[in-house]
Design a protein around this motif. Structure first.
Motif, mmCIF file in Angstrom:
data_model
loop_
_atom_site.group_PDB
_atom_site.id
_atom_site.type_symbol
_atom_site.label_atom_id
_atom_site.label_comp_id
_atom_site.label_asym_id
_atom_site.label_seq_id
_atom_site.Cartn_x
_atom_site.Cartn_y
_atom_site.Cartn_z
ATOM 1 N N ILE A 1 0.851 -1.191 0.000
ATOM 2 C CA ILE A 1 0.000 0.000 0.000
ATOM 3 C C ILE A 1 0.891 1.247 0.000
ATOM 4 O O ILE A 1 1.767 1.397 0.843
ATOM 5 C CB ILE A 1 -0.937 0.010 1.226
ATOM 6 N N LYS A 2 0.672 2.125 -0.947
ATOM 7 C CA LYS A 2 1.495 3.330 -1.082
ATOM 8 C C LYS A 2 0.738 4.606 -0.721
ATOM 9 O O LYS A 2 1.339 5.591 -0.314
ATOM 10 C CB LYS A 2 2.006 3.453 -2.532
ATOM 11 N N GLN A 3 -0.582 4.610 -0.893
ATOM 12 C CA GLN A 3 -1.339 5.837 -0.675
ATOM 13 C C GLN A 3 -1.360 6.215 0.808
ATOM 14 O O GLN A 3 -1.314 5.348 1.675
ATOM 15 C CB GLN A 3 -2.772 5.722 -1.214
ATOM 16 N N PRO A 4 -1.427 7.508 1.102
ATOM 17 C CA PRO A 4 -1.458 7.967 2.500
ATOM 18 C C PRO A 4 -2.656 7.394 3.249
ATOM 19 O O PRO A 4 -3.740 7.257 2.688
ATOM 20 C CB PRO A 4 -1.580 9.492 2.356
ATOM 21 N N THR A 5 -2.440 7.044 4.486
ATOM 22 C CA THR A 5 -3.516 6.515 5.327
ATOM 23 C C THR A 5 -3.203 6.793 6.788
ATOM 24 O O THR A 5 -2.033 6.828 7.187
ATOM 25 C CB THR A 5 -3.696 4.990 5.126
ATOM 26 N N LYS A 6 -4.235 6.973 7.586
ATOM 27 C CA LYS A 6 -4.046 7.189 9.020
ATOM 28 C C LYS A 6 -3.559 5.918 9.705
ATOM 29 O O LYS A 6 -3.091 5.954 10.845
ATOM 30 C CB LYS A 6 -5.350 7.657 9.663
ATOM 31 N N ASP A 7 -3.664 4.788 8.992
ATOM 32 C CA ASP A 7 -3.230 3.502 9.543
ATOM 33 C C ASP A 7 -1.833 3.106 9.071
ATOM 34 O O ASP A 7 -1.482 1.926 9.054
ATOM 35 C CB ASP A 7 -4.223 2.400 9.162
ATOM 36 N N LYS A 8 -1.040 4.085 8.715
ATOM 37 C CA LYS A 8 0.312 3.820 8.219
ATOM 38 C C LYS A 8 1.124 2.977 9.205
ATOM 39 O O LYS A 8 1.923 2.127 8.811
ATOM 40 C CB LYS A 8 1.025 5.141 7.953
ATOM 41 N N ARG A 9 0.892 3.220 10.491
ATOM 42 C CA ARG A 9 1.631 2.488 11.529
ATOM 43 C C ARG A 9 1.468 0.981 11.376
ATOM 44 O O ARG A 9 2.425 0.223 11.537
ATOM 45 C CB ARG A 9 1.137 2.934 12.906
ATOM 46 N N PHE A 10 0.247 0.535 11.059
ATOM 47 C CA PHE A 10 -0.012 -0.907 10.960
ATOM 48 C C PHE A 10 0.571 -1.496 9.684
ATOM 49 O O PHE A 10 0.944 -2.675 9.662
ATOM 50 C CB PHE A 10 -1.509 -1.169 11.076
ATOM 51 N N ILE A 11 0.653 -0.698 8.656
ATOM 52 C CA ILE A 11 1.318 -1.140 7.433
ATOM 53 C C ILE A 11 2.807 -1.355 7.709
ATOM 54 O O ILE A 11 3.400 -2.352 7.276
ATOM 55 C CB ILE A 11 1.107 -0.114 6.305
ATOM 56 N N GLU A 12 3.400 -0.431 8.457
ATOM 57 C CA GLU A 12 4.816 -0.573 8.825
ATOM 58 C C GLU A 12 5.031 -1.787 9.721
ATOM 59 O O GLU A 12 6.033 -2.506 9.577
ATOM 60 C CB GLU A 12 5.301 0.698 9.521
ATOM 61 N N MET A 13 4.084 -2.047 10.623
ATOM 62 C CA MET A 13 4.177 -3.232 11.482
ATOM 63 C C MET A 13 4.080 -4.505 10.647
ATOM 64 O O MET A 13 4.776 -5.488 10.920
ATOM 65 C CB MET A 13 3.082 -3.198 12.552
ATOM 66 N N ALA A 14 3.208 -4.502 9.620
ATOM 67 C CA ALA A 14 3.099 -5.664 8.738
ATOM 68 C C ALA A 14 4.419 -5.908 8.020
ATOM 69 O O ALA A 14 4.867 -7.057 7.893
ATOM 70 C CB ALA A 14 1.971 -5.454 7.724
ATOM 71 N N ARG A 15 5.063 -4.841 7.553
ATOM 72 C CA ARG A 15 6.357 -4.984 6.886
ATOM 73 C C ARG A 15 7.395 -5.543 7.855
ATOM 74 O O ARG A 15 8.189 -6.420 7.501
ATOM 75 C CB ARG A 15 6.829 -3.628 6.349
ATOM 76 N N ASP A 16 7.369 -5.033 9.095
ATOM 77 C CA ASP A 16 8.326 -5.513 10.105
ATOM 78 C C ASP A 16 8.164 -7.005 10.341
ATOM 79 O O ASP A 16 9.153 -7.754 10.399
ATOM 80 C CB ASP A 16 8.132 -4.756 11.423
ATOM 81 N N GLN A 17 6.920 -7.457 10.480
ATOM 82 C CA GLN A 17 6.670 -8.869 10.758
ATOM 83 C C GLN A 17 6.953 -9.726 9.528
ATOM 84 O O GLN A 17 7.370 -10.878 9.648
ATOM 85 C CB GLN A 17 5.239 -9.072 11.249
ATOM 86 N N TRP A 18 6.761 -9.179 8.334
ATOM 87 C CA TRP A 18 7.131 -9.866 7.100
ATOM 88 C C TRP A 18 8.631 -10.149 7.103
ATOM 89 O O TRP A 18 9.066 -11.256 6.785
ATOM 90 C CB TRP A 18 6.731 -9.008 5.906
ATOM 91 N N TYR A 19 9.414 -9.145 7.481
ATOM 92 C CA TYR A 19 10.868 -9.316 7.510
ATOM 93 C C TYR A 19 11.300 -10.289 8.609
ATOM 94 O O TYR A 19 12.279 -11.022 8.448
ATOM 95 C CB TYR A 19 11.567 -7.969 7.681
ATOM 96 N N VAL A 20 10.564 -10.293 9.734
ATOM 97 C CA VAL A 20 10.845 -11.272 10.793
ATOM 98 C C VAL A 20 10.679 -12.678 10.239
ATOM 99 O O VAL A 20 11.505 -13.562 10.468
ATOM 100 C CB VAL A 20 9.917 -11.051 12.010
ATOM 101 N N MET A 21 9.583 -12.898 9.486
ATOM 102 C CA MET A 21 9.366 -14.214 8.876
ATOM 103 C C MET A 21 10.468 -14.550 7.876
ATOM 104 O O MET A 21 10.943 -15.681 7.825
ATOM 105 C CB MET A 21 7.997 -14.264 8.172
ATOM 106 N N ARG A 22 10.864 -13.577 7.079
ATOM 107 C CA ARG A 22 11.921 -13.803 6.082
ATOM 108 C C ARG A 22 13.216 -14.229 6.756
ATOM 109 O O ARG A 22 13.908 -15.160 6.323
ATOM 110 C CB ARG A 22 12.153 -12.512 5.278
ATOM 111 N N GLU A 23 13.548 -13.550 7.863
ATOM 112 C CA GLU A 23 14.776 -13.885 8.589
ATOM 113 C C GLU A 23 14.677 -15.263 9.224
ATOM 114 O O GLU A 23 15.656 -16.020 9.251
ATOM 115 C CB GLU A 23 15.066 -12.820 9.657
ATOM 116 N N ASP A 24 13.488 -15.601 9.734
ATOM 117 C CA ASP A 24 13.285 -16.931 10.323
ATOM 118 C C ASP A 24 13.437 -18.019 9.259
ATOM 119 O O ASP A 24 13.972 -19.099 9.524
ATOM 120 C CB ASP A 24 11.899 -17.022 10.966
#
Length: 239
Positions: A206-229
């Motif tokens: 998701i690229k468009q501005p949203t008030k829920d940007k924080r949760f998008i960033e959290m999803a990316r963080d957890q995606w990378y956690v899975m990738r590292e695992d």
């Protein structure tokens, strides 16, 4: 000298089943200091008074009829469900006014189970049932009861996923982005990486501005956690 306010206050509630008006304890949010928010939104608070926890007061329990509900509960009752509540709860109820006062952790757990039972009889919206199960899981987390935490987290996941597909969250405080993230994170915690990935992938591009940007960033963080695992062999490769 100014009198110090108690973190707990009385809130007037009207029962959705019997119309009885009663008071129940709630926690003044401005008195709590947040320690941190965990990946599934569980947040710990520090209060000046020990043993104060907003989680303990989430469910309102009517002392007159026993119907128990969160303030997110729908005011609509499917025909026949009030009768189900009265037959299965009210008829056996003996007036437990102690739920309206300061609660122990055990009383809070009992209030959640009453809320879940009431919600099942009412056929409450999945988004509301997910909130009850998730918060009860958090209560068990604080008690270090891992099996109970896992059990109610699984129920929460089932309810949240049903809400996602039914769309009933649209009339709640839960946004689509936040709900999508939470479902993905719960699947990740249960090591269902395929499902987790499918939900996180709905957000990370998701690229468009949203008030829920924080949760998008959290999803990316957890995606990378899975990738590292996966790279380290702690998690299976995604198909």
């Amino acid at each position: 000298m100014t009198e110090q306010l108690d973190p707990l206050y009385d809130k007037t509630i009207k029962c959705l089943v019997c119309d009885n008006t009663f008071t129940t304890k709630k926690v003044r949010s401005r008195f709590g200091l947040s320690r941190h928010m965990e990946s599934d939104f569980f947040t710990e608070y520090i209060y000046q008074k020990e043993d104060i926890d907003p989680l303990l007061y989430y469910v309102c329990v009517c002392p007159s009829c026993g119907y128990s509900f969160s303030e997110e509960a729908s005011t609509y009752f499917i025909p026949g469900t009030k009768q189900q509540i009265m037959e299965n709860i009210t008829r056996k109820w003996q007036g437990h006014e102690h739920f309206c006062y300061e609660r122990t952790t055990k009383e809070a757990i009992d209030s959640y189970k009453l809320g879940i039972y009431s919600g099942n009889l009412k056929k409450e919206r999945p988004i509301v049932m997910g909130g009850l199960h998730m918060r009860l899981a958090w209560v068990y987390r604080r008690l270090n009861k891992e099996e109970e935490e896992k059990r109610f987290s699984e129920y929460a996941l089932q309810a949240y996923e049903k809400s996602y597909f039914d769309g009933d969250y649209k009339d709640s405080s839960m946004s689509a982005i936040r709900l999508t993230y939470l479902i993905g994170e719960l699947y990740r915690k249960f090591e269902n990486y395929q499902k987790a990935s499918s939900y996180f992938s709905k957000l990370i591009h998701i690229k468009q501005p949203t008030k829920d940007k924080r949760f998008i960033e959290m999803a990316r963080d957890q995606w990378y956690v899975m990738r590292e695992d996966q790279r380290s062999g702690k998690a299976p490769k995604l198909k």
